[in-house]
Design a protein around this motif. Structure first.
Motif, PDB file in Angstrom:
ATOM      1  N   PHE A 393       3.728  -8.583  63.564  1.00 27.09           N
ATOM      2  CA  PHE A 393       3.442  -8.200  64.950  1.00 27.09           C
ATOM      3  C   PHE A 393       3.343  -6.686  65.031  1.00 27.09           C
ATOM      4  CE2 PHE A 393       7.759  -6.965  65.302  1.00 27.09           C
ATOM      5  CZ  PHE A 393       8.063  -6.480  66.577  1.00 27.09           C
ATOM      6  N   PHE A 394       2.333  -6.218  65.745  1.00 26.01           N
ATOM      7  CA  PHE A 394       2.129  -4.774  65.914  1.00 26.01           C
ATOM      8  C   PHE A 394       1.650  -4.487  67.321  1.00 26.01           C
ATOM      9  CE2 PHE A 394       2.994  -3.568  61.647  1.00 26.01           C
ATOM     10  CZ  PHE A 394       3.103  -2.191  61.657  1.00 26.01           C
ATOM     11  N   MET A 395       1.967  -3.276  67.774  1.00 27.55           N
ATOM     12  CA  MET A 395       1.582  -2.807  69.092  1.00 27.55           C
ATOM     13  C   MET A 395       0.911  -1.454  68.982  1.00 27.55           C
ATOM     14  SD  MET A 395       5.221  -3.867  70.754  1.00 27.55           S
ATOM     15  CE  MET A 395       5.897  -4.009  69.098  1.00 27.55           C
ATOM     16  N   ASN A 396      -0.071  -1.229  69.856  1.00 32.10           N
ATOM     17  CA  ASN A 396      -0.751   0.057  69.935  1.00 32.10           C
ATOM     18  C   ASN A 396      -0.524   0.618  71.342  1.00 32.10           C
ATOM     19  OD1 ASN A 396      -2.561   2.157  70.329  1.00 32.10           O
ATOM     20  ND2 ASN A 396      -4.255   1.151  69.280  1.00 32.10           N
ATOM     21  N   PRO A 397       0.368   1.597  71.493  1.00 34.21           N
ATOM     22  CA  PRO A 397       0.681   2.117  72.824  1.00 34.21           C
ATOM     23  C   PRO A 397      -0.445   2.952  73.436  1.00 34.21           C
ATOM     24  CG  PRO A 397       1.821   3.380  71.146  1.00 34.21           C
ATOM     25  CD  PRO A 397       1.151   2.245  70.429  1.00 34.21           C
ATOM     26  N   ASP A 398      -1.449   3.297  72.633  1.00 32.34           N
ATOM     27  CA  ASP A 398      -2.564   4.087  73.166  1.00 32.34           C
ATOM     28  C   ASP A 398      -3.522   3.228  73.992  1.00 32.34           C
ATOM     29  OD1 ASP A 398      -1.585   6.424  71.984  1.00 32.34           O
ATOM     30  OD2 ASP A 398      -2.550   5.925  70.081  1.00 32.34           O
ATOM     31  N   ASN A 399      -3.748   1.974  73.546  1.00 29.23           N
ATOM     32  CA  ASN A 399      -4.581   1.083  74.353  1.00 29.23           C
ATOM     33  C   ASN A 399      -3.776  -0.107  74.893  1.00 29.23           C
ATOM     34  OD1 ASN A 399      -4.266  -0.680  72.195  1.00 29.23           O
ATOM     35  ND2 ASN A 399      -6.360  -0.435  71.437  1.00 29.23           N
ATOM     36  N   ASN A 400      -2.456  -0.063  74.634  1.00 31.48           N
ATOM     37  CA  ASN A 400      -1.513  -1.071  75.155  1.00 31.48           C
ATOM     38  C   ASN A 400      -1.810  -2.490  74.671  1.00 31.48           C
ATOM     39  OD1 ASN A 400       0.333   0.527  76.765  1.00 31.48           O
ATOM     40  ND2 ASN A 400      -1.433   0.952  78.070  1.00 31.48           N
ATOM     41  N   ARG A 401      -2.316  -2.616  73.469  1.00 26.69           N
ATOM     42  CA  ARG A 401      -2.589  -3.945  72.924  1.00 26.69           C
ATOM     43  C   ARG A 401      -1.533  -4.347  71.905  1.00 26.69           C
ATOM     44  NH1 ARG A 401      -9.110  -3.382  72.320  1.00 26.69           N
ATOM     45  NH2 ARG A 401      -9.498  -3.165  74.561  1.00 26.69           N
ATOM     46  N   PHE A 402      -1.391  -5.649  71.752  1.00 28.50           N
ATOM     47  CA  PHE A 402      -0.482  -6.159  70.720  1.00 28.50           C
ATOM     48  C   PHE A 402      -1.089  -7.388  70.055  1.00 28.50           C
ATOM     49  CE2 PHE A 402       0.929  -8.559  74.494  1.00 28.50           C
ATOM     50  CZ  PHE A 402       1.017  -9.856  73.992  1.00 28.50           C
ATOM     51  N   LEU A 403      -0.630  -7.643  68.852  1.00 32.90           N
ATOM     52  CA  LEU A 403      -1.046  -8.812  68.071  1.00 32.90           C
ATOM     53  C   LEU A 403       0.178  -9.434  67.432  1.00 32.90           C
ATOM     54  CD1 LEU A 403      -3.119 -10.647  66.510  1.00 32.90           C
ATOM     55  CD2 LEU A 403      -3.169  -8.844  64.758  1.00 32.90           C
ATOM     56  N   ILE A 428      -7.323  -8.410  61.211  1.00 37.20           N
ATOM     57  CA  ILE A 428      -7.340  -8.886  62.598  1.00 37.20           C
ATOM     58  C   ILE A 428      -6.839  -7.793  63.535  1.00 37.20           C
ATOM     59  CG2 ILE A 428      -6.412 -10.598  64.204  1.00 37.20           C
ATOM     60  CD1 ILE A 428      -6.337 -12.592  61.895  1.00 37.20           C
ATOM     61  N   TRP A 429      -5.826  -7.056  63.102  1.00 35.62           N
ATOM     62  CA  TRP A 429      -5.295  -5.954  63.910  1.00 35.62           C
ATOM     63  C   TRP A 429      -6.386  -4.902  64.132  1.00 35.62           C
ATOM     64  CZ3 TRP A 429      -2.280  -4.661  67.491  1.00 35.62           C
ATOM     65  CH2 TRP A 429      -1.772  -3.367  67.667  1.00 35.62           C
ATOM     66  N   ARG A 430      -7.127  -4.572  63.104  1.00 35.21           N
ATOM     67  CA  ARG A 430      -8.223  -3.593  63.247  1.00 35.21           C
ATOM     68  C   ARG A 430      -9.273  -4.118  64.231  1.00 35.21           C
ATOM     69  NH1 ARG A 430     -11.474  -2.528  57.862  1.00 35.21           N
ATOM     70  NH2 ARG A 430     -11.905  -4.740  58.193  1.00 35.21           N
ATOM     71  N   GLN A 431      -9.601  -5.388  64.112  1.00 34.13           N
ATOM     72  CA  GLN A 431     -10.629  -5.982  64.957  1.00 34.13           C
ATOM     73  C   GLN A 431     -10.275  -5.881  66.443  1.00 34.13           C
ATOM     74  OE1 GLN A 431     -13.605  -7.240  64.587  1.00 34.13           O
ATOM     75  NE2 GLN A 431     -13.852  -8.190  66.602  1.00 34.13           N
ATOM     76  N   ILE A 432      -9.028  -6.218  66.792  1.00 39.87           N
ATOM     77  CA  ILE A 432      -8.701  -6.245  68.231  1.00 39.87           C
ATOM     78  C   ILE A 432      -8.512  -4.841  68.803  1.00 39.87           C
ATOM     79  CG2 ILE A 432      -7.604  -8.506  67.976  1.00 39.87           C
ATOM     80  CD1 ILE A 432      -4.929  -6.917  68.687  1.00 39.87           C
ATOM     81  N   ASN A 433      -8.455  -3.835  67.935  1.00 39.29           N
ATOM     82  CA  ASN A 433      -8.305  -2.461  68.414  1.00 39.29           C
ATOM     83  C   ASN A 433      -9.633  -1.730  68.492  1.00 39.29           C
ATOM     84  OD1 ASN A 433      -5.434  -1.552  68.944  1.00 39.29           O
ATOM     85  ND2 ASN A 433      -5.172  -2.648  67.028  1.00 39.29           N
TER      86      ASN A 433
END
Length: 434
Positions: A393-403, A428-433
């Motif tokens: 599981f990872f989160m990107n606080p810059d675009n507020n997305r998580f996987l 998959i993480w790269r794709q959704i970001n």
């Protein structure tokens, strides 16, 4: 008075409109269909190639869930499809979703401090080589402790003193465990292990109980495990085992109780240690066929042997959860510790723990949280964790997305590392970001 009521009503409607617009914009900026097609393709290919028997995936943002899907089956017999209520062994994701989150709560309440030392809080480590290790060093894996200790193997022996494992298959070593073959004449230490319940013994598997006296030998081994230079990054299970001991010594409460309190505040129930206490065995994904220690297909009990020794509750592993429960934690973290109007964790603590305080030393690590050196898959501010059983599981606080990706890739054997060779989760993480 009537005019005041009207104004309050208008403000409330405006708030709802703004909130709804924010959620709509969040969803609009995410191409759900395109990403779902990509994820389906990745998942179907992974299932076809045998990366894992089954999986759950959730993609979302701090205020919305975009994709939630289940794939495959509990195991390769394909008798039981994965359902949303099924829980997976999270392995090292427990380090964050258990021990670290509890630590964050205690730091926010000023009950624990990052400069606190092991020996000051946990009396058994006073005057040992690890007594002055700090909570900060443990959480950033810069304590100098070795990566792990196979405590459980000291409970096993053979009558003639021959090795427990061999790299060659033979009549004496018929069954495979990881990349080694297991001696068929293994004997269990009756001083510490029992196959029937005994007073004060702790259950470590469905038919195994351990004498708590064994923990003295465990703590002794940990107390002299500082074999690496202090300040050097070495990822170690022992760090979070010590964090757990510091938490429990400071609060007088057990880690599972403290974690459960936070989960209850978040309104999530498909997460916790020792899952058979709160869900049915039919809803627990099986992990490895263990031909070595437990002689069984592990299901309903923790896969990690160190966590098993501690009765299924450990700082390094032991949590089980479904993706939906974890998604709530992700949203809480992306909202700076707040969820549905409740401040679960202090905002400044969330920010402190999810940054890279040692990046100047080339160490890409948060406090408890995994971070990565920026590359084609991960960005500077991304944070999360992975687990040995095939969880991510990872989160990107810059675009507020998580996987969230939960799999049981160790079923039937941990030798299956196909998903790692393919950078499966990272792709998959790269794709959704994007």
């Amino acid at each position: 008075m009537k005019n005041i009521d009207v104004r309050i009503g208008l403000v409330f409607l405006i708030f709802l409109g703004i909130n709804g617009y924010a959620q709509k914009k969040s969803k609009e900026s995410f191409d759900t269909k395109r990403n779902e097609v990509y994820i389906d393709s990745m998942m179907n290919n992974a299932l076809e190639k045998g990366f894992f028997p089954g999986a759950q995936i959730i993609v979302g943002s701090k205020d919305a869930v975009f994709i939630t899907k289940n794939y495959g089956y509990h195991d390769y017999s394909k008798k039981q499809k994965v359902k949303s209520d099924d829980v997976f062994d999270l392995a090292s994701m427990s380090k964050v979703l258990g021990g670290t989150i509890v630590t964050m709560r205690l730091v926010g309440e000023d009950k624990l401090h990052l400069k606190d030392k092991v020996g000051d809080l946990v009396p058994i480590y006073k005057n040992t080589p690890i007594s002055d290790l700090t909570l900060f060093e443990l959480l950033t894996h810069t304590s100098g402790l070795k990566a792990s200790i196979t405590f459980y193997q000291s409970l096993l022996s053979t009558p003639d003193g021959s090795p427990l494992l061999s790299n060659q298959k033979s009549d004496t070593y018929p069954d495979l465990f990881d990349t080694m073959y297991v001696n068929k004449n293994i004997v269990y230490d009756s001083k510490y292990l029992s196959f029937t319940p005994k007073e004060n013994y702790i259950q470590i598997y469905k038919n195994m109980w351990i004498n708590p006296e064994f923990y003295k030998t465990v703590y002794q081994q940990i107390s002299v495990a500082n074999v690496n230079p202090r300040g050097k990054y070495v990822y170690s299970d022992l760090n979070l085992i010590l964090v757990q001991q510091m938490i429990e010594a400071k609060t007088g409460k057990k880690l599972d109780e403290l974690a459960r309190g936070i989960y209850t505040e978040l309104g999530i129930s498909k997460i916790g240690y020792n899952p058979l206490k709160w869900t049915s065995i039919e809803n627990v994904m099986p992990t490895e066929v263990d031909n070595f220690f437990r002689k069984d297909t592990i299901k309903g009990y923790v896969h990690d042997e160190a966590a098993a020794i501690f009765g299924g509750v450990s700082g390094n592993a032991g949590l089980f959860a479904n993706a939906q429960s974890i998604s709530v934690i992700c949203q809480m973290l992306l909202n700076n510790g707040k969820y549905q109007g409740k401040q679960i964790l202090k905002a400044n603590v969330v920010q402190e723990f999810t940054k890279s305080p040692l990046v100047k030393d080339g160490i890409y690590r948060g406090l408890g949280f995994d971070k990565r050196k920026p590359d084609e898959f991960f960005k500077e501010n991304d944070f999360g964790h992975t687990g040995f059983t095939g969880t991510f599981f990872f989160m990107n606080p810059d675009n507020n997305r998580f996987l969230i990706i939960l799999t049981n890739r160790v079923n039937p054997t941990r030798t299956n590392r196909l998903m790692y060779k393919d950078d499966f989760s990272a792709k998959i993480w790269r794709q959704i970001n994007n």
